[in-house]
Design a protein around this motif. Structure first.
Motif, mmCIF file in Angstrom:
data_model
loop_
_atom_site.group_PDB
_atom_site.id
_atom_site.type_symbol
_atom_site.label_atom_id
_atom_site.label_comp_id
_atom_site.label_asym_id
_atom_site.label_seq_id
_atom_site.Cartn_x
_atom_site.Cartn_y
_atom_site.Cartn_z
ATOM 1 N N ARG A 94 14.787 -32.366 -16.559
ATOM 2 C CA ARG A 94 16.207 -32.732 -16.150
ATOM 3 C C ARG A 94 15.811 -32.666 -14.502
ATOM 4 N NH1 ARG A 94 21.040 -32.490 -17.696
ATOM 5 N NH2 ARG A 94 21.511 -32.240 -20.156
ATOM 6 N N MET A 95 15.202 -31.581 -13.895
ATOM 7 C CA MET A 95 14.753 -31.682 -12.647
ATOM 8 C C MET A 95 13.797 -32.674 -12.240
ATOM 9 S SD MET A 95 12.581 -30.378 -9.940
ATOM 10 C CE MET A 95 11.233 -29.554 -10.584
ATOM 11 N N SER A 96 13.077 -33.122 -13.030
ATOM 12 C CA SER A 96 12.313 -34.369 -12.779
ATOM 13 C C SER A 96 13.168 -35.690 -12.641
ATOM 14 C CB SER A 96 11.070 -34.606 -13.735
ATOM 15 O OG SER A 96 10.122 -33.349 -13.647
ATOM 16 N N ILE A 141 7.777 -40.708 -3.067
ATOM 17 C CA ILE A 141 7.657 -39.573 -3.761
ATOM 18 C C ILE A 141 6.666 -38.490 -3.512
ATOM 19 C CG2 ILE A 141 6.012 -40.408 -5.562
ATOM 20 C CD1 ILE A 141 9.032 -38.438 -6.475
ATOM 21 N N VAL A 142 5.527 -38.913 -2.805
ATOM 22 C CA VAL A 142 4.551 -37.971 -2.148
ATOM 23 C C VAL A 142 5.167 -37.142 -1.267
ATOM 24 C CG1 VAL A 142 2.548 -37.839 -0.930
ATOM 25 C CG2 VAL A 142 2.567 -39.752 -2.647
ATOM 26 N N ALA A 143 6.163 -37.484 -0.451
ATOM 27 C CA ALA A 143 6.858 -36.792 0.574
ATOM 28 C C ALA A 143 7.550 -35.893 0.109
ATOM 29 C CB ALA A 143 7.615 -37.778 1.574
ATOM 30 N N VAL A 144 8.152 -36.062 -1.354
ATOM 31 C CA VAL A 144 9.235 -35.053 -1.880
ATOM 32 C C VAL A 144 7.984 -33.898 -2.557
ATOM 33 C CG1 VAL A 144 10.479 -35.061 -3.981
ATOM 34 C CG2 VAL A 144 10.788 -36.747 -2.276
ATOM 35 N N ASP A 145 6.832 -34.666 -3.158
ATOM 36 C CA ASP A 145 6.145 -33.534 -3.572
ATOM 37 C C ASP A 145 5.594 -32.525 -2.732
ATOM 38 O OD1 ASP A 145 5.902 -34.269 -6.088
ATOM 39 O OD2 ASP A 145 3.709 -34.723 -6.205
ATOM 40 N N ARG A 146 5.288 -33.173 -1.547
ATOM 41 C CA ARG A 146 4.798 -32.157 -0.603
ATOM 42 C C ARG A 146 5.871 -31.127 0.064
ATOM 43 N NH1 ARG A 146 1.456 -36.505 2.642
ATOM 44 N NH2 ARG A 146 -0.361 -36.626 1.268
ATOM 45 N N ALA A 147 6.915 -31.680 0.319
ATOM 46 C CA ALA A 147 8.198 -30.678 0.678
ATOM 47 C C ALA A 147 8.439 -29.650 -0.465
ATOM 48 C CB ALA A 147 9.415 -31.698 0.918
ATOM 49 N N ILE A 148 8.579 -29.879 -1.752
ATOM 50 C CA ILE A 148 8.547 -29.042 -2.677
ATOM 51 C C ILE A 148 7.248 -28.167 -2.781
ATOM 52 C CG2 ILE A 148 8.664 -28.530 -5.324
ATOM 53 C CD1 ILE A 148 10.612 -31.302 -5.313
ATOM 54 N N GLU A 149 6.291 -28.565 -2.729
ATOM 55 C CA GLU A 149 5.075 -27.686 -2.855
ATOM 56 C C GLU A 149 5.046 -26.894 -1.668
ATOM 57 O OE1 GLU A 149 2.035 -31.101 -4.958
ATOM 58 O OE2 GLU A 149 1.813 -30.412 -2.936
ATOM 59 N N TRP A 150 5.113 -27.401 -0.301
ATOM 60 C CA TRP A 150 5.134 -26.229 0.999
ATOM 61 C C TRP A 150 6.568 -25.665 1.127
ATOM 62 C CZ3 TRP A 150 3.338 -31.047 4.402
ATOM 63 C CH2 TRP A 150 2.101 -31.482 4.026
ATOM 64 N N GLY A 151 7.481 -26.239 0.729
ATOM 65 C CA GLY A 151 8.612 -25.476 0.803
ATOM 66 C C GLY A 151 9.025 -24.227 -0.015
ATOM 67 N N ALA A 153 6.499 -23.172 -2.466
ATOM 68 C CA ALA A 153 5.373 -22.530 -2.658
ATOM 69 C C ALA A 153 5.025 -22.908 -4.154
ATOM 70 C CB ALA A 153 5.234 -20.933 -2.351
ATOM 71 N N TRP A 154 5.360 -24.146 -4.642
ATOM 72 C CA TRP A 154 4.812 -24.571 -5.843
ATOM 73 C C TRP A 154 3.321 -24.913 -5.693
ATOM 74 C CZ3 TRP A 154 9.403 -27.608 -8.641
ATOM 75 C CH2 TRP A 154 10.250 -26.771 -8.648
ATOM 76 N N GLU A 155 2.908 -24.849 -7.158
ATOM 77 C CA GLU A 155 1.450 -25.307 -7.214
ATOM 78 C C GLU A 155 1.493 -26.937 -7.278
ATOM 79 O OE1 GLU A 155 -1.652 -23.637 -9.986
ATOM 80 O OE2 GLU A 155 0.281 -22.073 -10.303
ATOM 81 N N ALA A 156 2.680 -27.603 -7.860
ATOM 82 C CA ALA A 156 2.457 -29.020 -7.936
ATOM 83 C C ALA A 156 4.039 -29.407 -7.717
ATOM 84 C CB ALA A 156 1.917 -29.504 -9.291
ATOM 85 N N GLY A 157 4.182 -30.643 -7.120
ATOM 86 C CA GLY A 157 5.373 -31.169 -7.055
ATOM 87 C C GLY A 157 5.742 -32.018 -8.314
ATOM 88 N N PRO A 158 7.059 -32.619 -8.413
ATOM 89 C CA PRO A 158 7.364 -33.411 -9.737
ATOM 90 C C PRO A 158 6.289 -34.497 -9.962
ATOM 91 C CG PRO A 158 9.167 -33.306 -8.157
ATOM 92 C CD PRO A 158 7.929 -32.648 -7.469
ATOM 93 N N SER A 159 5.903 -35.269 -8.931
ATOM 94 C CA SER A 159 4.961 -36.376 -9.602
ATOM 95 C C SER A 159 3.580 -35.933 -10.232
ATOM 96 C CB SER A 159 4.873 -37.386 -8.562
ATOM 97 O OG SER A 159 3.924 -37.122 -7.313
ATOM 98 N N SER A 160 3.194 -34.653 -9.517
ATOM 99 C CA SER A 160 1.980 -34.130 -10.065
ATOM 100 C C SER A 160 2.109 -33.628 -11.376
ATOM 101 C CB SER A 160 1.441 -32.957 -9.053
ATOM 102 O OG SER A 160 1.319 -33.456 -7.999
ATOM 103 N N ARG A 161 3.121 -33.183 -11.704
ATOM 104 C CA ARG A 161 3.671 -32.552 -12.982
ATOM 105 C C ARG A 161 3.487 -33.790 -14.014
ATOM 106 N NH1 ARG A 161 8.484 -29.226 -12.531
ATOM 107 N NH2 ARG A 161 8.899 -30.859 -10.703
ATOM 108 N N TRP A 162 4.287 -34.977 -13.650
ATOM 109 C CA TRP A 162 4.167 -35.951 -14.459
ATOM 110 C C TRP A 162 2.789 -36.628 -14.980
ATOM 111 C CZ3 TRP A 162 7.736 -38.345 -10.375
ATOM 112 C CH2 TRP A 162 9.007 -37.788 -10.277
#
Length: 80
Positions: free
Chosen positions: A29-31, A45-55, A57-66
């Motif tokens: 659902r989050m993805s 989507i890379v910008a979103v990944d980085r924002a989530i990872e850096w903001g 402190a997640w190991e991976a953003g949504p596209s990395s998890r996919w």
């Protein structure tokens, strides 16, 4: 010892019972939400990944998890 993310995510997708259902439902659902809102908040989507990872402190953003889950899991489990 902590397993690498590439091993943990597929294991989480295969959890049995109600806990597995909860994890899959939450992550998918989050993805889906991220895919739906990305065009409104970022250029890619890379910008979103980085924002989530850096903001957050997640190991991976949504596209990395996919990528870790694989396209079959994402397509079959998608709540859309």
């Amino acid at each position: 010892m902590k397993e690498p993310l590439e091993k943990r995510l597929p294991m989480a997708a295969k959890l049995p019972g109600k806990y597995g259902d909860f994890v899959r439902n939450y992550l998918l659902r989050m993805s889906h939400y991220v895919l739906k809102t990305t065009p409104e908040i970022a250029y890619d989507i890379v910008a979103v990944d980085r924002a989530i990872e850096w903001g957050y402190a997640w190991e991976a953003g949504p596209s990395s998890r996919w990528i870790c889950w694989g396209t079959t899991f994402c397509a079959k489990g998608s709540p859309v």
